[in-house]
Design a protein around this motif. Structure first.
Motif, PDB file in Angstrom:
ATOM      1  N   GLY A 103       1.442  -1.125   0.380  1.00  0.00           N
ATOM      2  CA  GLY A 103       0.134   0.085  -0.270  1.00  0.00           C
ATOM      3  C   GLY A 103       1.156   1.309  -0.095  1.00  0.00           C
ATOM      4  O   GLY A 103       0.852   1.886  -0.912  1.00  0.00           O
ATOM      5  N   MET A 104       2.012   1.125   0.211  1.00  0.00           N
ATOM      6  CA  MET A 104       2.762   2.708   0.833  1.00  0.00           C
ATOM      7  C   MET A 104       3.572   2.860  -0.762  1.00  0.00           C
ATOM      8  O   MET A 104       3.671   3.420  -0.852  1.00  0.00           O
ATOM      9  CB  MET A 104       3.730   2.616   2.336  1.00  0.00           C
ATOM     10  CG  MET A 104       2.102   2.836   3.589  1.00  0.00           C
ATOM     11  SD  MET A 104       3.453   2.471   5.072  1.00  0.00           S
ATOM     12  CE  MET A 104       4.803   1.341   5.276  1.00  0.00           C
ATOM     13  N   ARG A 105       3.920   1.996  -1.254  1.00  0.00           N
ATOM     14  CA  ARG A 105       5.034   2.105  -1.516  1.00  0.00           C
ATOM     15  C   ARG A 105       4.855   1.603  -3.503  1.00  0.00           C
ATOM     16  O   ARG A 105       4.941   1.911  -4.309  1.00  0.00           O
ATOM     17  CB  ARG A 105       6.060   0.609  -1.791  1.00  0.00           C
ATOM     18  CG  ARG A 105       6.985   0.832  -0.944  1.00  0.00           C
ATOM     19  CD  ARG A 105       7.461  -1.129  -0.837  1.00  0.00           C
ATOM     20  NE  ARG A 105       8.397  -1.451   0.286  1.00  0.00           N
ATOM     21  CZ  ARG A 105       9.537  -1.178   0.603  1.00  0.00           C
ATOM     22  NH1 ARG A 105      10.174  -0.342  -0.188  1.00  0.00           N
ATOM     23  NH2 ARG A 105      10.360  -1.414   1.925  1.00  0.00           N
ATOM     24  N   VAL A 106       3.338   1.035  -3.550  1.00  0.00           N
ATOM     25  CA  VAL A 106       3.134   0.978  -5.020  1.00  0.00           C
ATOM     26  C   VAL A 106       1.565   1.240  -4.966  1.00  0.00           C
ATOM     27  O   VAL A 106       0.378   0.433  -4.326  1.00  0.00           O
ATOM     28  CB  VAL A 106       2.673  -0.657  -5.209  1.00  0.00           C
ATOM     29  CG1 VAL A 106       2.569  -0.482  -6.540  1.00  0.00           C
ATOM     30  CG2 VAL A 106       3.738  -1.424  -5.369  1.00  0.00           C
ATOM     31  N   LYS A 107       1.603   2.184  -5.609  1.00  0.00           N
ATOM     32  CA  LYS A 107       0.291   3.553  -5.576  1.00  0.00           C
ATOM     33  C   LYS A 107      -0.662   3.120  -6.568  1.00  0.00           C
ATOM     34  O   LYS A 107      -1.533   2.784  -6.397  1.00  0.00           O
ATOM     35  CB  LYS A 107       0.793   5.163  -6.349  1.00  0.00           C
ATOM     36  CG  LYS A 107       1.443   6.155  -5.335  1.00  0.00           C
ATOM     37  CD  LYS A 107       0.883   7.473  -5.086  1.00  0.00           C
ATOM     38  CE  LYS A 107       1.825   7.814  -5.146  1.00  0.00           C
ATOM     39  NZ  LYS A 107       2.664   8.620  -4.679  1.00  0.00           N
TER      40      LYS A 107
END
Lengths: 166, 980
Positions: free
Chosen positions: B435-439
């Motif tokens: 969730g945080m890394r891959v928009k």
């Protein structure tokens, strides 16, 4: 380097245990219990290896062989070949067989010190020294003879003989 | 006195009696043992040696097999050891090696006894002492007894010599100075023709080379000779192990040994030797194609063997080969796949590892699919092994091999629903991390999260709680992607959530708050939007786009409502994603609200239900429901839950007050501005707080936070252990906002509002606090990294690939994947994965052990005269000499063994440098003064040196030079001629 040799029966009772690095006896027994719980859960006719790193630290391997009512377990590190260790168990058992004529669990139970003598001839300080059971037998016989001769004198206790000679 | 002794002797129970008694006892084992121990305590005090030793024997039996403490008897052990009778002595020695350790105080007393026995004429007594020493040697004992052991190293009695050799390993370990004394003799034993001696000495070198292989390179010629000449499998296996360690250090050595190793592989019938050869080739001789081919063919034989041990080892060896020779794995893929269904757990695990080794970005989907199907069918333990390895493989190197994150996220969702799944924690971590890394994956994440949240059955499985926690967090954090937030909040409010542990409930409550904010925000906008007060903000094209969609999609959506993912929605969202990603660099509040507006519309039109959701009644009923569900939690025992529940309730009440006084629907367009301002201001600022993006954090982010002046930090936190040793560190990961490049400091106005209104908001409060305080960073636990603009290449050239899967189907897949490999063009671009500059992993400060650090290897090097050795192979003098050597070699005629010749050359080379060798003499003299033994050796060496001549001479001498401490340690680089 071999780290430990354990012989136990199929109920988990240890019959012989030798750890080549010092380990307090309670820890030894804990390790034996752990090994047993793994061994008794393994079906027949599967490979003779067990992952031992959880009990004996990193770089530990374990092979075992199941003979009648006994498990023979060797724990060692990457300096030993797994198949060679299986052969070594074979050598050990063969030697026992020669020594006790059709070895059974009772022989192992009642010949505690002889078992150790045999094992000490095969493995010295964690290293495999002798892989021929006949060589081991030779040494064992010599040792038994020596022991018997030293014990023969013993039939007359020292105190008594001392008294007689006076 | 005499009488009592006889009586004791006659009536004492022997070990056999004890064992028999134990087998027949009726009083319980522990009672019997304590009785027997009491008896032993009495007997062992006897003055009669026989009685005493029998008692000791019984005690050591009980100690070994029944864990009876015998440390109290150590003095008696010493007494029995010193008995003149062999039988007693043996018992004593056995007891000592069983029970003594380096803390045993009486160790000081046995030095003389050991010395006496080591020099005994009876070889069995010597053997006892050696055996005992191998077990209990301490620094003092080793130092005091080294001379005795040294003498035994060259004794003619093989029975003793082999044990002395084996003991040397232990001495070196404990007392490195003994190397100076014993090493030369040890090396001499390498030339022994006696197989027992050879077994022992090779065993010692195998162990030694394990620690610091480089020191033993000078001995390679000896090992090589043994490798070629020996026919003893035990010895060969050990030599192979040594070479496996030496070969990577010296390429020329590898070249030399390839042929003999292959020869053994071809010739030998012993499986153990073959396995060892194969292993050596795979691990250390991987560059020699022919050897590898031969090894692989041997592996194939192993893999189809009846014996499960051989199959297991075959797979294991293949795994070693996998990184370098993937083709070897591929060639055997059928056997590997077949092993996946073996009845032996070991074999299954190995084949699973091999499968994972074959995974690449082109086949990861297929392999994972097959494995997951497999996991469904297999027992819980193996099922979790499978899941664990799939998870860790995919996660490796920041999801290096994952191209299609939508697929991967759905896979994670699917894993969670496997009944035996116990990997909740890992899946949780990955869901949040992605969730945080891959928009681009957020949309899919929210969908998967929704599916998980909505299923009431999952709440009952405690292994899944962690996953639900992640799902709830994702649903709250990325609520703007939800197709129907109303549905999600429904799921979060379902009564069965009471089954969750408090820490996870807390996350649920917070997510509910986030969704509620989003929802209310949408509600207000909707109303304003319908009154077109906001339409100015909307780009002209967009409303059109959505209205078109509205008609076409409404019916379809109605039917598909509740199903996991619908493509229509995909279409719906894609254009938005596209615009969003273009805007994403610049996340101004404007944009966010703008996006929300579009959102509100995006989902309202297609969903008729949603339209209803935006009515005043639905909002009020939602607020009421929150009150009903969370109301009881205000009395919860868990502080987190309690606080968060109170916060959300306070907010709900506030909002409800406003709403009920002032039902928006009834208010005219004019009034919206007036009456609604307060509510909408609150909501807006809340939304602002929540839309701040969270990103991964570097593990060393802490380092960038400067320590405020006057703050004294404690350097050593060891005493913390004592205070909170029991407390398990929460594995929950912390999140940070944005990334350094976003540098989002909340602007003054909103932070004021936050203070006012959001003060009571739990988690978000702490986050806001943090955002305010640090602006940038939060400290993460493990998984984080710093956001950087460096993105990994979509295609890593390194990644090789191949596949397998079940049976034939698998084989097919493999071929496909191979084809893919050739093409490597991807239809779908890999989404951007945020990676941090300073590495994905915590900085590992692995201290590579300097070869010289270790006292043992230091001494050995010194002894081998090889200080210069490793570097010399590359240094200029050696180049020069090697040229010479080469010339020599050409001219030489009589050389069956190049090695010998080369060593001879080295010797000559030595002679050509008189300066150096004289220097060495000085050196060796210096050494002589250090130890008595050395003088003797030095003389020996000189004599030998004189005797020898020509090749033989050369060989001998180099050998000595290399090995003996006294020998003229050549400072000329000891040239590893043998390596040529």
């Amino acid at each position: 380097m071999i780290k430990a040799v354990i012989v136990m029966n199929t109920q988990g009772k240890p019959r012989l245990s030798k750890f080549y690095d010092f380990l307090p006896v309670e820890k030894q027994h804990e390790a034996i219990r752990n090994v047993f719980t793994v061994l008794c859960s393994r079906p027949e006719h599967v490979s003779n290896f067990v992952d031992a790193e959880s009990f004996f630290g990193p770089d530990s391997r374990l092979v075992y062989k199941h003979f009648a009512t006994l498990y023979f377990v060797f724990i060692f590190d990457s300096s030993e070949n797994e198949l060679a260790m299986l052969d070594l168990i074979q050598v050990f058992v063969e030697t026992l067989d020669k020594c006790f004529r059709n070895v059974c669990e009772l022989d192992v139970v009642f010949n505690y010190s002889k078992m150790h003598t045999i094992l000490d001839e095969i493995i010295f300080g964690g290293q495999v020294l002798e892989t021929s059971s006949s060589e081991v037998m030779k040494a064992i016989e010599e040792i038994s003879r020596l022991e018997a001769s030293s014990n023969a004198i013993n039939l007359v206790p020292k105190s008594v003989s001392g008294w007689r000679s006076r | 006195m005499a009488g009592s002794s006889i009586m004791e002797n006659l009536f004492q129970r022997t070990l056999d009696d004890l064992i028999k008694g134990m087998r027949l006892q009726l009083i319980g084992e522990s009672a019997f043992i304590s009785k027997a121990t009491a008896e032993i305590r009495r007997e062992i005090k006897s003055t009669d040696h026989h009685t005493k030793s029998t008692a000791l024997q019984k005690l050591s039996y009980l100690s070994a097999l029944h864990a009876v403490d015998m440390s109290w008897a150590s003095f008696h052990v010493v007494e029995v050891m010193s008995s003149p009778r062999f039988a007693h002595k043996r018992i004593g020695y056995h007891a000592a090696s069983h029970s003594f350790n380096h803390h045993t105080p009486v160790l000081l007393l046995i030095t003389n006894q050991l010395r006496k026995d080591l020099s005994s004429h009876n070889e069995f007594e010597v053997s006892l002492a050696l055996n005992c020493l191998s077990r209990i040697a301490t620094l003092d004992l080793a130092r005091d007894l080294t001379p005795e052991v040294f003498k035994l190293l060259s004794t003619a009695r093989v029975f003793v010599r082999k044990k002395a050799i084996a003991l040397v390993l232990r001495l070196f370990d404990i007392y490195p100075d003994s190397v100076r004394v014993c090493f030369k003799r040890l090396v001499e034993n390498l030339e022994s023709s006696d197989p027992q001696i050879l077994t022992a000495v090779i065993g010692v070198f195998c162990e030694l080379s394990n620690k610091d292989p480089r020191s033993y390179l000078p001995l390679a010629p000896e090992f090589y000779r043994i490798l070629v000449d020996s026919r003893n499998n035990w010895v060969l296996i050990k030599v192979l192990k040594i070479f496996a360690r030496l070969a990577p250090l010296e390429p020329r050595l590898a070249k030399r040994i390839v042929e003999p190793v292959c020869e053994h592989m071809r010739r030998s019938g012993a499986k153990s030797l073959i396995v060892e050869c194969v292993r050596t080739v795979m691990a250390s001789l991987g560059d020699y194609e022919s050897a590898v081919k031969l090894a692989v063919s041997k592996v194939r034989e192993l893999l189809v063997d009846e014996d499960p041990n051989l199959r297991y080892l075959g797979l294991q060896v293949l795994l070693v080969a996998a990184p370098k020779h993937l083709w070897a794995v591929l060639e055997n893929k059928e056997a590997v796949i077949k092993s996946l269904s073996d009845e032996d757990f070991n074999i299954k695990i190995e084949s699973l590892r091999l499968l994972m080794a074959m995974v690449s970005e082109s086949n990861v989907a297929e392999i994972s699919r097959v494995l997951l199907n497999y996991a469904l069918k297999s027992d819980p333990e193996f099922c979790n092994e499978i899941l664990g390895s799939v998870l860790s493989t995919c996660r490796r190197n920041v999801y290096e091999i994952v191209v299609d994150f939508d697929w991967y996220v759905s896979l994670l969702g699917e894993m969670s629903t496997i009944p035996n799944c116990q990997k909740g924690e890992e899946i949780e971590t990955q869901l949040i991390d992605i969730g945080m890394r891959v928009k681009d994956a957020r949309l899919q994440l929210v969908r998967v999260g929704r599916d998980l949240l909505i299923d009431p059955a999952l709440l009952g499985n405690e292994h899944l709680h962690r996953i639900l926690c992640a799902a709830a967090w994702v649903a709250g954090e990325y609520v703007e992607f939800a197709s129907n937030p109303f549905e999600v909040i429904d799921a979060i409010l379902q009564p069965r959530t009471s089954l969750l542990p408090p820490s996870i409930r807390a996350v649920y409550i917070n997510s509910a708050l986030k969704i509620l904010m989003f929802y209310l925000d949408g509600y207000l906008l909707h109303n304003e939007g319908s009154s077109s007060s906001y339409s100015g903000n909307l780009v002209g094209g967009q409303p059109g786009l959505f209205t078109v969609k509205k008609h076409t999609e409404a019916p379809k959506l109605a039917t598909q409502e509740g199903s996991n993912s619908n493509l229509e929605q995909d279409e719906d969202f894609n254009p938005r994603n596209a615009t969003e990603s273009s805007e994403s660099e610049d996340l101004s509040v404007e944009n966010v609200t703008d996006r929300d507006v579009r959102h509100g519309q995006a989902f309202t039109p297609p969903n008729t239900l949603a339209k209803k959701n935006f009515t005043h009644e639905s909002v009020v009923s939602l607020l009421n429901r929150i009150e009903v569900i969370f109301g009881p939690l205000t009395a919860n025992q868990d502080v987190e839950v309690l606080e968060r529940a109170r916060n959300i309730l306070a907010f709900v009440q506030l909002f409800k007050g406003e709403m009920i006084d002032n039902p928006v629907q009834n208010v005219g367009i004019m009034d919206v501005d007036k009456k609604d301002t307060r509510v909408s201001a609150i909501i807006k600022s809340m939304r602002d707080a929540f839309t701040m993006e969270l990103g991964p954090i570097s593990t060393n982010a802490q380092g960038r936070v400067s320590v405020p002046d006057g703050l004294v930090l404690k350097e050593n936190l060891d005493d913390l252990q004592a205070i909170c040793g029991d407390i398990e560190l929460p594995s929950s990961s912390l999140f940070c906002i944005g990334g350094p490049h976003l540098t989002t400091t909340s602007d003054g106005s909103s932070s004021n509002l936050q203070n006012e209104e959001q003060g009571p908001l739990n988690e978000s409060t702490s986050l806001i606090e943090h955002r305010k305080r640090h602006g940038l960073y939060y400290l993460s636990s493990e998984k984080s990294e710093i956001v950087s603009d460096v993105y990994p290449p979509a295609n890593d050239p390194k990644a090789n690939n191949n596949i397998n899967d079940e049976a034939a189907e698998l084989a097919k897949l493999t071929e496909q994947s191979l084809l893919l490999k050739k093409k490597t063009n991807q239809t779908k671009p890999r989404p951007v994965v945020v990676k941090l500059d300073d590495g994905d992993v915590a900085p590992i400060s692995v201290k590579m052990p300097e070869p010289g650090d270790d006292p043992l290897s230091g001494t050995i090097k010194e002894v081998l005269g090889s200080e210069t050795m490793p570097s010399s192979s590359r240094s200029k003098p050696s180049d020069k000499s090697s040229r010479k050597r080469r010339e020599k070699k050409k001219s030489s005629t009589d050389v069956p063994s190049e090695m010998k010749e080369n060593l001879g050359d080295a010797e000559k080379h030595d002679l050509e440098n008189p300066n150096l060798s004289s220097k060495n003499h000085g050196h060796s003299k210096e050494r002589r003064q250090r130890g008595k033994e050395k003088i003797v050796e030095g003389e020996e060496h000189d004599q030998k040196g004189k005797k020898k001549s020509s090749h033989r001479h050369g060989r001998r001498k180099t050998h000595q030079r290399a090995n003996s401490p006294l020998n003229v340690v050549s400072q000329t680089p000891v040239i590893p001629d043998f390596l040529l």
